[in-house]
Design a protein around this motif. Sequence first.
Motif, PDB file in Angstrom:
ATOM      1  N   LEU A   1       0.832  -1.201   0.000  1.00  0.00           N
ATOM      2  CA  LEU A   1       0.000   0.000   0.000  1.00  0.00           C
ATOM      3  C   LEU A   1       0.869   1.254   0.000  1.00  0.00           C
ATOM      4  N   LEU A   2       1.931   1.254   0.810  1.00  0.00           N
ATOM      5  CA  LEU A   2       2.843   2.395   0.867  1.00  0.00           C
ATOM      6  C   LEU A   2       3.500   2.636  -0.489  1.00  0.00           C
ATOM      7  N   ILE A   3       3.936   1.594  -1.153  1.00  0.00           N
ATOM      8  CA  ILE A   3       4.562   1.725  -2.472  1.00  0.00           C
ATOM      9  C   ILE A   3       3.567   2.263  -3.485  1.00  0.00           C
ATOM     10  N   SER A   4       2.331   1.770  -3.476  1.00  0.00           N
ATOM     11  CA  SER A   4       1.350   2.225  -4.470  1.00  0.00           C
ATOM     12  C   SER A   4       0.957   3.678  -4.221  1.00  0.00           C
ATOM     13  N   VAL A   5       0.840   4.093  -2.945  1.00  0.00           N
ATOM     14  CA  VAL A   5       0.499   5.485  -2.653  1.00  0.00           C
ATOM     15  C   VAL A   5       1.663   6.401  -3.021  1.00  0.00           C
ATOM     16  N   ALA A   6       2.886   6.036  -2.668  1.00  0.00           N
ATOM     17  CA  ALA A   6       4.052   6.860  -2.987  1.00  0.00           C
ATOM     18  C   ALA A   6       4.218   7.011  -4.485  1.00  0.00           C
ATOM     19  N   GLY A   7       3.939   5.958  -5.246  1.00  0.00           N
ATOM     20  CA  GLY A   7       4.059   6.032  -6.695  1.00  0.00           C
ATOM     21  C   GLY A   7       2.998   6.904  -7.325  1.00  0.00           C
ATOM     22  N   ALA A   8       1.869   7.099  -6.630  1.00  0.00           N
ATOM     23  CA  ALA A   8       0.775   7.891  -7.178  1.00  0.00           C
ATOM     24  C   ALA A   8       0.942   9.377  -6.915  1.00  0.00           C
ATOM     25  N   LEU A   9       1.830   9.756  -6.013  1.00  0.00           N
ATOM     26  CA  LEU A   9       2.025  11.162  -5.706  1.00  0.00           C
ATOM     27  C   LEU A   9       2.721  11.862  -6.870  1.00  0.00           C
ATOM     28  N   PRO A  10       2.355  13.115  -7.146  1.00  0.00           N
ATOM     29  CA  PRO A  10       3.009  13.840  -8.241  1.00  0.00           C
ATOM     30  C   PRO A  10       4.446  14.165  -7.899  1.00  0.00           C
ATOM     31  N   ALA A  11       5.279  14.269  -8.925  1.00  0.00           N
ATOM     32  CA  ALA A  11       6.681  14.657  -8.736  1.00  0.00           C
ATOM     33  C   ALA A  11       6.729  16.125  -8.312  1.00  0.00           C
ATOM     34  N   HIS A  12       7.577  16.443  -7.367  1.00  0.00           N
ATOM     35  CA  HIS A  12       7.716  17.824  -6.905  1.00  0.00           C
ATOM     36  C   HIS A  12       8.741  18.543  -7.759  1.00  0.00           C
ATOM     37  N   ALA A  13       8.514  19.818  -7.938  1.00  0.00           N
ATOM     38  CA  ALA A  13       9.461  20.623  -8.696  1.00  0.00           C
ATOM     39  C   ALA A  13      10.786  20.699  -7.946  1.00  0.00           C
ATOM     40  N   GLU A  14      11.833  20.879  -8.707  1.00  0.00           N
ATOM     41  CA  GLU A  14      13.167  21.006  -8.122  1.00  0.00           C
ATOM     42  C   GLU A  14      13.231  22.209  -7.184  1.00  0.00           C
ATOM     43  N   SER A  15      12.666  23.337  -7.621  1.00  0.00           N
ATOM     44  CA  SER A  15      12.653  24.523  -6.779  1.00  0.00           C
ATOM     45  C   SER A  15      11.672  25.542  -7.349  1.00  0.00           C
ATOM     46  N   GLU A  16      11.490  26.640  -6.625  1.00  0.00           N
ATOM     47  CA  GLU A  16      10.662  27.734  -7.123  1.00  0.00           C
ATOM     48  C   GLU A  16      11.103  29.039  -6.490  1.00  0.00           C
ATOM     49  N   ARG A  17      10.670  30.118  -7.100  1.00  0.00           N
ATOM     50  CA  ARG A  17      11.007  31.463  -6.639  1.00  0.00           C
ATOM     51  C   ARG A  17       9.778  32.341  -6.829  1.00  0.00           C
ATOM     52  N   THR A  18       9.561  33.268  -5.906  1.00  0.00           N
ATOM     53  CA  THR A  18       8.461  34.216  -6.008  1.00  0.00           C
ATOM     54  C   THR A  18       9.032  35.632  -6.060  1.00  0.00           C
ATOM     55  N   SER A  19       8.453  36.452  -6.936  1.00  0.00           N
ATOM     56  CA  SER A  19       8.928  37.818  -7.106  1.00  0.00           C
ATOM     57  C   SER A  19       7.771  38.688  -7.588  1.00  0.00           C
ATOM     58  N   TYR A  20       8.070  39.787  -8.258  1.00  0.00           N
ATOM     59  CA  TYR A  20       7.072  40.675  -8.843  1.00  0.00           C
ATOM     60  C   TYR A  20       7.706  41.376 -10.039  1.00  0.00           C
ATOM     61  N   ILE A  21       6.870  42.031 -10.832  1.00  0.00           N
ATOM     62  CA  ILE A  21       7.341  42.805 -11.982  1.00  0.00           C
ATOM     63  C   ILE A  21       6.864  44.241 -11.790  1.00  0.00           C
ATOM     64  N   ASN A  22       7.775  45.181 -11.946  1.00  0.00           N
ATOM     65  CA  ASN A  22       7.473  46.583 -11.714  1.00  0.00           C
ATOM     66  C   ASN A  22       7.862  47.424 -12.933  1.00  0.00           C
ATOM     67  N   GLY A  23       6.904  47.655 -13.826  1.00  0.00           N
ATOM     68  CA  GLY A  23       7.126  48.534 -14.964  1.00  0.00           C
ATOM     69  C   GLY A  23       8.058  48.001 -16.035  1.00  0.00           C
ATOM     70  N   TRP A  24       7.984  46.688 -16.307  1.00  0.00           N
ATOM     71  CA  TRP A  24       8.822  46.112 -17.369  1.00  0.00           C
ATOM     72  C   TRP A  24       8.394  46.619 -18.729  1.00  0.00           C
TER      73      TRP A  24
END
Length: 131
Positions: free
Chosen positions: A14-37
């Motif tokens: 059960l643990l193997i089947s549940v772990a295999g069903a989980l989506p792959a996580h992204a390597e990383s992420e960043r949050t920012s904003y855009i100001n007058g591009w």
Amino acid sequence: MLRHRLAGLLAGALLISVAGALPAHAESERTSYINGWILHKESNRWYDSNSDSAWTGVYFEGCSTDADFSYAGLHLYKDVSWNPDVFKGSRTNYCGWVDWNDPDDAGQYYFALKSLANGEALWVNQVRIGW
């Protein structure tokens, strides 16, 4: 004894089947904003080691221009020292999520503003980059 072994085997399966069903996580992420591009402005670079098969994407929230925001045309590039950067594709962002699939190539990446409907400058309250 046999019941405990069967219960352990079932729990492991059960643990193997549940772990295999989980989506792959992204390597990383960043949050920012855009100001007058304005056109051709480039984002900061990020390093994608390509240690997973996660897609590279950009999410915009709270978009506006000096006119009436409709969409922003974005290009993704791999930064290459002393040579032309590698173009990885274009996407149209209507103030939401766009992705470029898995670039399948380790290196420094960035996106650039290549077109803007209705306006000469872009503001985005939240920019989330995932890779």
